[in-house]
Write a protein that holds these residues in place. Structure first.
Motif, mmCIF file in Angstrom:
data_model
loop_
_atom_site.group_PDB
_atom_site.id
_atom_site.type_symbol
_atom_site.label_atom_id
_atom_site.label_comp_id
_atom_site.label_asym_id
_atom_site.label_seq_id
_atom_site.Cartn_x
_atom_site.Cartn_y
_atom_site.Cartn_z
ATOM 1 N N GLY A 802 0.907 -1.201 0.019
ATOM 2 C CA GLY A 802 0.102 0.124 -0.146
ATOM 3 C C GLY A 802 0.938 1.403 0.123
ATOM 4 N N SER A 803 2.261 1.310 -0.535
ATOM 5 C CA SER A 803 3.040 2.450 -0.502
ATOM 6 C C SER A 803 2.944 3.034 -1.935
ATOM 7 C CB SER A 803 4.380 1.925 -0.390
ATOM 8 O OG SER A 803 4.774 1.593 0.828
ATOM 9 N N PHE A 804 2.721 4.581 -1.541
ATOM 10 C CA PHE A 804 2.567 5.386 -2.637
ATOM 11 C C PHE A 804 3.841 5.577 -3.291
ATOM 12 C CE2 PHE A 804 -0.759 6.937 0.411
ATOM 13 C CZ PHE A 804 -1.771 6.792 -0.450
ATOM 14 N N TRP A 805 3.768 5.911 -4.935
ATOM 15 C CA TRP A 805 4.889 5.930 -5.725
ATOM 16 C C TRP A 805 4.830 7.324 -6.386
ATOM 17 C CZ3 TRP A 805 9.556 4.258 -6.139
ATOM 18 C CH2 TRP A 805 10.463 4.312 -7.372
ATOM 19 N N GLY A 806 5.695 8.309 -6.228
ATOM 20 C CA GLY A 806 5.731 9.514 -7.081
ATOM 21 C C GLY A 806 7.058 10.347 -6.818
ATOM 22 N N TYR A 807 6.917 11.627 -6.990
ATOM 23 C CA TYR A 807 7.871 12.608 -7.105
ATOM 24 C C TYR A 807 7.758 13.328 -5.505
ATOM 25 C CZ TYR A 807 8.169 12.069 -12.085
ATOM 26 O OH TYR A 807 8.241 11.684 -13.211
ATOM 27 N N LYS A 808 9.031 13.776 -5.094
ATOM 28 C CA LYS A 808 9.132 14.640 -3.752
ATOM 29 C C LYS A 808 8.793 16.049 -4.212
ATOM 30 C CE LYS A 808 10.004 11.781 -0.139
ATOM 31 N NZ LYS A 808 9.428 12.000 1.203
ATOM 32 N N LYS A 822 15.556 15.803 -7.332
ATOM 33 C CA LYS A 822 16.282 14.938 -8.093
ATOM 34 C C LYS A 822 16.243 13.690 -7.316
ATOM 35 C CE LYS A 822 19.899 14.446 -11.380
ATOM 36 N NZ LYS A 822 19.335 13.764 -12.531
ATOM 37 N N ASP A 823 16.304 12.367 -7.853
ATOM 38 C CA ASP A 823 16.319 11.130 -7.379
ATOM 39 C C ASP A 823 15.626 10.904 -6.218
ATOM 40 O OD1 ASP A 823 18.354 10.516 -9.467
ATOM 41 O OD2 ASP A 823 19.827 11.079 -8.250
ATOM 42 N N GLY A 824 14.737 11.628 -6.017
ATOM 43 C CA GLY A 824 13.750 11.637 -4.755
ATOM 44 C C GLY A 824 14.398 11.793 -3.442
ATOM 45 N N ILE A 825 15.440 12.505 -3.591
ATOM 46 C CA ILE A 825 16.084 12.771 -2.350
ATOM 47 C C ILE A 825 16.199 14.352 -2.011
ATOM 48 C CG2 ILE A 825 18.354 12.796 -1.445
ATOM 49 C CD1 ILE A 825 19.292 10.653 -3.265
ATOM 50 N N GLY A 833 9.233 19.452 -12.543
ATOM 51 C CA GLY A 833 8.556 17.993 -12.716
ATOM 52 C C GLY A 833 8.291 17.593 -13.927
ATOM 53 N N SER A 834 8.147 18.555 -14.947
ATOM 54 C CA SER A 834 7.817 18.073 -16.267
ATOM 55 C C SER A 834 8.681 17.505 -16.931
ATOM 56 C CB SER A 834 7.281 19.401 -16.978
ATOM 57 O OG SER A 834 8.148 20.550 -17.098
ATOM 58 N N THR A 835 10.183 17.671 -16.578
ATOM 59 C CA THR A 835 11.448 16.878 -17.099
ATOM 60 C C THR A 835 11.861 16.000 -16.431
ATOM 61 O OG1 THR A 835 12.718 18.514 -16.071
ATOM 62 C CG2 THR A 835 11.964 19.438 -18.281
ATOM 63 N N THR A 840 13.963 7.137 -12.594
ATOM 64 C CA THR A 840 14.807 7.476 -11.388
ATOM 65 C C THR A 840 14.743 8.506 -10.348
ATOM 66 O OG1 THR A 840 15.989 9.215 -12.840
ATOM 67 C CG2 THR A 840 16.795 6.902 -13.085
ATOM 68 N N ASP A 841 13.826 9.477 -10.707
ATOM 69 C CA ASP A 841 13.320 10.561 -9.948
ATOM 70 C C ASP A 841 12.245 10.184 -8.981
ATOM 71 O OD1 ASP A 841 15.435 12.075 -10.691
ATOM 72 O OD2 ASP A 841 14.447 12.772 -12.626
ATOM 73 N N LYS A 842 11.519 9.341 -9.222
ATOM 74 C CA LYS A 842 10.291 8.965 -8.441
ATOM 75 C C LYS A 842 10.757 7.959 -7.074
ATOM 76 C CE LYS A 842 6.122 8.981 -11.292
ATOM 77 N NZ LYS A 842 5.040 8.131 -11.990
ATOM 78 N N THR A 843 10.041 8.068 -5.938
ATOM 79 C CA THR A 843 10.377 7.351 -4.941
ATOM 80 C C THR A 843 9.199 7.054 -3.982
ATOM 81 O OG1 THR A 843 11.769 7.333 -2.831
ATOM 82 C CG2 THR A 843 10.588 9.159 -3.515
ATOM 83 N N TYR A 844 9.480 6.237 -3.087
ATOM 84 C CA TYR A 844 8.236 5.930 -2.051
ATOM 85 C C TYR A 844 7.805 7.211 -1.275
ATOM 86 C CZ TYR A 844 8.716 1.019 -3.554
ATOM 87 O OH TYR A 844 8.710 0.062 -4.298
#
Length: 998
Positions: A802-808, A822-825, A833-835, A840-844
């Motif tokens: 049930g973990s979400f996946w997307g950008y920070k 970048k890299d979700g860090i 965001g459009s680029t 690689t840039d998505k994270t939990y």
């Protein structure tokens, strides 16, 4: 009585005088003998009367009064009075009444007794239903929670499971449309533990596994027990891994025949609406052109005069050997929206008959229910939010026709709900017969035969005024679909018990067989000459006359299972307890190489409070340690999955110009397919302190799900298809559960009882591959168009389910465009965001399943008044708020928006993107149910008790979530916390009811 005895004494003297004079016939001898017997009987027995009252001095109706050591006895009347015959002054009367402590009273010389019964503060003496039997709660060795009907939430509910929402620790009840009378609740026990084999627990009604809760009126339910750990559920084999819900219906009681009425009326009011732009604001923000009207689309879908009634009547009673209960109810409710309605009625009857001095017992249930359902379309409420509020409902050029709207994902929601009929008629039936032969006092055998039936006729008709007819130049579309389900059950059980000194042993063994049959038929046609016939004359449509069209279909399937089962329980001196069970089961859904499976369970308990140092301690009345282990299975996948199937591949025209049906291999054959296996451990403590005024339990559990069922990628060539349903992978659920019940105040006038339940649960996918099959990372829940933002969840080994996946989210640039890390860090580098790269840039981003659930119930009684306040909450989880993402950004063209688009989100000018900006804290705490009741004394001879009450559901909610209602967001399954767009109206329900016992 004295006059009667004197009469017989005079008769005896007269007969003796005749004997002395020699004038004495045979009939006189017989009269003398009968007279002597009568006189002897009255010399040895007498009548005792009395009154049984509660702590308030009020008479208790239907109290069981028994002469100890005999089968004779009686029941109290409406005023609590009784009369019983006793043999002599040494007799002892035993008084028992549900919810009160039993009492034994020596008769002595008394002829009129005054008995007061104390309400039981402890639930430890309650009898709890478990699989294929029952046990006193104080003797349980595993994690079982039982809720009796007196503790159910009051008011109208669509599902009996909604009546226990929050009351069972570790059990999540999710209802995304609580106000829809045709919608049921989803339930999940101790977290999610499967990928492709189902999440719902097994429902057992009166001992019938696979029962249908829609066949039961809520007033017919006596108790709901939840078997949470594997040691309790293993007795149900391949269907117990998601927990087992045992529902017991009410039975008749020996004694005076009673008549009970229980009815209520209810009304829903909108509690929360989306805060969207008005027509004036819409035009001021230049969202779109002015089409002339001023339409509040959301309000147009609301039925303000909705109303519901529920009438329930039951009659029950009988003698010691013949007991019956018959109930019937009628319920009708119109929904909060302009399309929804539900009407249902039915009856339920049960009986118990003892013959041959109790050696042979017959019992059974007969139930039938009919429902008529009219469905809505949840998506219409999404449309009501986004539509231009200046659009008219009816066509300005033709007021008799709806304004049919054009465009992608655009339609007239009023037209959608009004220019069609979409509903179903259901018929439910249950019949079960139980025959029990008591061979000895401690040995019996029981045979159960049962049939459960369900027929559904789906009705659908889109008129010539519907959008699909107008846009496709059709004149109506009709569809009927008939489905039937027939389930058969046969069980043969034997029970043996033995007590030697301090040793208690019980043994249960038996055989069970179940068969599930499903079949269906549908027919569809279009282009009718008139809407008058609706779906009642499908053959007259012109659409199916075209070549290659049949417009109908049918199907049939069957599933069988058989099992041998057994259980042994041992009790030494009410101090040490042991339970062991074994089930050996076969299910036809599995592969030919794995039809049979073995499901063992072991559990034990130690009553520490029976130690010499603690025995008799006034502070510690109950302290018991429990430990259990069990193996259960899951089999919630489609039938025939393990077989080599042929599937239809459509119709094709052959060389002769004729249409023929083409078939081909439909799946990859898997003869080793088997059930998912769940191995679970449970450590628990049961306690009772301060004269059992404070009772409860604490449980710690771990469940390891192995050989998970799911579709895996396989190479074409070696296999016919690129996907195969196999057993691979493991998942785990861990948690802690707490239940407490405290009788804070208990006086003759005022009583206050408070109950708290809470749980912490976390589920994780541990592995997803083996040497033969490799599980790829899987993405779930693609967000809807327009924009195609992508999937919102990701499955990966080692990550919480049930973990979400997307950008920070990293703010916006000077043009209002969303920036991400970048890299979700966080803190590394901000990029547009459009680029950003989806790889690689998505994270939990967090999890959508609440880690913590809490409920707090309070019951107050003062004289004839009672007040119930029930709070519940969920904590430590996120909700993906699609309302804010889709209707809260100014970049969404041509649609209406939330006020937040020009408020809290005013800084964002770019289109939507899956970021944690749109993930909101889902924590909430609400007053979920408030009930105020009054039970006055009614000076009417035939009225034993009377109560009226008022209830409010969803009183208020404390939350930071900006959506409509966090409690309406689903929290079960693999995509919890998904705040969908098609949200059914959130309501506050008002109920007024009356309960009368005659």
């Amino acid at each position: 009585m004295k006059k009667t005895i004197y009469f017989h004494e005079q008769a005896s003297r007269s007969l003796l005088k005749r004997f002395k004079t020699g004038v004495f016939s045979k009939s006189a001898w017989l009269a003398l003998l009968l007279s002597l017997c009568w006189s002897f009987t009255f010399a040895q027995s007498r009548q005792v009367t009395g009154t049984v009252t509660d702590a308030k001095g009020e008479g208790l109706f239907n109290v069981n009064v028994r002469v100890k050591g005999t089968t004779s006895g009686t029941y109290t009347d409406a005023q609590g009075k009784f009369k019983v015959s006793v043999a002599d002054n040494a007799a002892v009367l035993v008084f028992t009444y549900l919810g009160y402590e039993a009492k034994e009273v020596p008769v002595g010389e008394a002829s009129d007794l005054k008995i007061d019964l104390k309400e039981s503060l402890s639930q430890l003496t309650d009898v709890v239903v478990v699989g294929y039997g029952s046990v006193q709660k104080k003797n349980l060795t595993n994690a079982v929670t039982s809720i009796s009907s007196k503790d159910f939430l009051q008011g109208g509910f669509n599902s009996p499971l909604a009546q226990i929402e929050g009351k069972v620790a570790g059990v999540a009840v999710s209802n995304t449309a609580a106000a829809d009378p045709n919608n049921g609740a989803q339930i999940q026990v101790r977290g999610v533990g499967s990928i492709g084999a189902g999440f719902e627990p097994l429902i057992v009604i009166d001992g019938m596994p696979g029962g249908d809760l829609r066949n039961i009126a809520q007033q017919d339910i006596e108790s709901i027990s939840v078997l949470k750990d594997a040691s309790a559920a293993a007795i149900y084999g391949t269907r117990g891994a998601n927990g087992v819900i045992l529902v017991q219906t009410k039975k008749g009681r020996a004694g005076k025949v009673t008549l009970t009425y229980d009815g209520f009326a209810e009304h829903d009011a909108v509690a929360s609406k989306p805060d969207i732009l008005s027509a004036t604001e819409f035009l001021a923000k230049q969202r779109d052109t002015d089409r002339g009207a001023r339409t509040n689309w959301y309000d147009e879908l609301i039925r303000k005069d909705n109303f519901g009634v529920n009438h329930f009547l039951t009659v029950s009673g009988g003698s010691e050997n013949s007991i019956f209960r018959l109930s019937g109810n009628f319920r009708n409710k119109t929904g909060i929206d302009i399309a929804t309605e539900r009407r249902e009625y039915g009856y339920r009857a049960n009986f118990q008959q003892r013959v041959l001095d109790g050696r042979l017992e017959f019992s059974g249930n007969l139930s039938q229910r009919v429902t008529k359902e009219e469905y809505t379309n949840y998506d219409a409420f999404k449309m009501a939010v986004k539509l231009n509020p200046t659009l008219p409902i009816m066509d300005p050029n033709n007021p008799l026709m709806y304004n049919t709207l054009q465009g992608f994902d655009t339609y007239n929601p009023v037209q959608n709900l009004k220019a069609r009929e979409n509903g179903a008629d259901h018929k439910y039936s249950i019949i079960d017969l139980n025959i029990r032969l008591n061979l000895l006092k401690n040995l019996n055998t029981e045979l159960k035969l049962a049939r459960q039936g369900h027929e559904r006729l789906g009705r659908e008709y889109h008129t010539s005024k519907s959008a699909e007819s107008v846009q496709n130049n059709r004149t109506g579309r009709a569809r009927l679909q008939n489905e039937t389900w027939e389930d058969y059950t046969l069980e043969w059980l034997g029970n043996y018990s033995l007590r030697v000194d301090k040793h208690d042993i019980t043994v249960m063994g038996g055989y069970t067989y179940q068969e599930f049959n499903t079949q269906g038929f549908n027919a569809e046609n279009m282009d009718f000459i008139s809407d008058a016939f609706s779906y009642n004359n499908i053959g007259t449509g012109a659409w199916n006359l075209q070549s290659g069209r049949l417009g109908m279909g049918s199907w049939k399937s069957k599933e069988k299972l058989a099992a041998f089962l057994g259980r042994v329980t041992y009790n030494y001196d009410d101090t040490y307890f042991f339970t062991g069970s074994l089930r050996y089961e076969a299910n036809g859904k599995f592969g030919s190489d794995n039809r049979w499976g073995l499901f063992p369970a072991l559990s034990g308990a130690w009553r520490i409070s029976n130690l010499g140092a603690l025995r008799g301690n006034s502070a510690i009345n109950e302290l018991k340690l429990r430990l259990s282990y069990g193996v259960v299975g899951r089999s919630g996948f489609p039938r025939y999955t393990a077989l080599a199937r042929y599937s239809a591949y459509g119709k094709y025209r052959d060389d002769n110009g004729e249409w023929i049906q083409v078939y081909g291999p439909g799946n990859n054959y898997n003869p080793v397919l088997q059930w998912e296996k769940a191995v679970a451990y449970n450590l628990g403590v049961d306690f009772g302190f301060f004269q059992n005024r404070l009772t409860g339990s604490i449980d710690v559990f771990e469940r390891q799900s192995k050989e998970l069922l799911d579709n895996y990628d396989v190479p074409v060539g070696a296999y016919l298809h690129d996907r195969m349903f196999v057993n691979v992978g493991t998942a785990s659920s861990r948690g802690v559960e707490l239940t407490t019940n405290y009788n804070v105040v208990n006086t003759s006038k005022f009583n206050w009882t408070t109950t708290v339940t809470g749980s912490y649960i976390k589920s994780k996918l541990k592995s997803w591959s083996n040497a033969q099959y490799t599980g790829n990372i899987r993405y779930l829940q693609d967000l809807p168009s327009p924009g195609n933002p992508g999937p919102g969840y990701r499955l990966e080994p080692g990550i919480e389910l049930g973990s979400f996946w997307g950008y920070k989210y990293a703010g916006v640039d000077d043009q209002g465009r969303i920036m991400v890390w970048k890299d979700g860090i966080v803190g590394k580098e901000k990029i547009l965001g459009s680029t950003a790269s989806s790889g690689t840039d998505k994270t939990y981003l967090g999890h959508g399943a609440p880690h913590y659930e809490l409920s707090w119930g309070n019951t107050f009684t003062y004289g004839a008044l009672d007040l119930s306040l029930y709070f519940r909450g969920r904590f430590d989880y996120k909700i993906m708020n699609l309302y804010q993402m889709y209707y809260g950004l100014q970049a969404e063209p041509g649609i209406n928006l939330l006020q937040d688009a020009y408020g809290r989100n005013d800084h964002i000018k770019s289109p939507k993107l899956i970021t944690d900006y749109f993930l909101e804290n889902g924590d909430f705490f609400r007053l979920d149910n408030l009930v105020l009741g009054w039970s006055p004394k009614v000076p009417i001879k035939y009225v034993n008790s009377f109560r009226i009450y008022g209830a409010v559901r969803n009183v208020f909610t404390l939350t930071k979530y900006t959506g409509l209602d966090p409690a309406a967001v689903g929290i079960t399954g693999l995509t919890p916390g998904y705040g969908n767009l098609d949200v059914y109206p959130i309501t506050r329900t008002f109920t007024f009811g009356a309960q009368v016992n005659f």
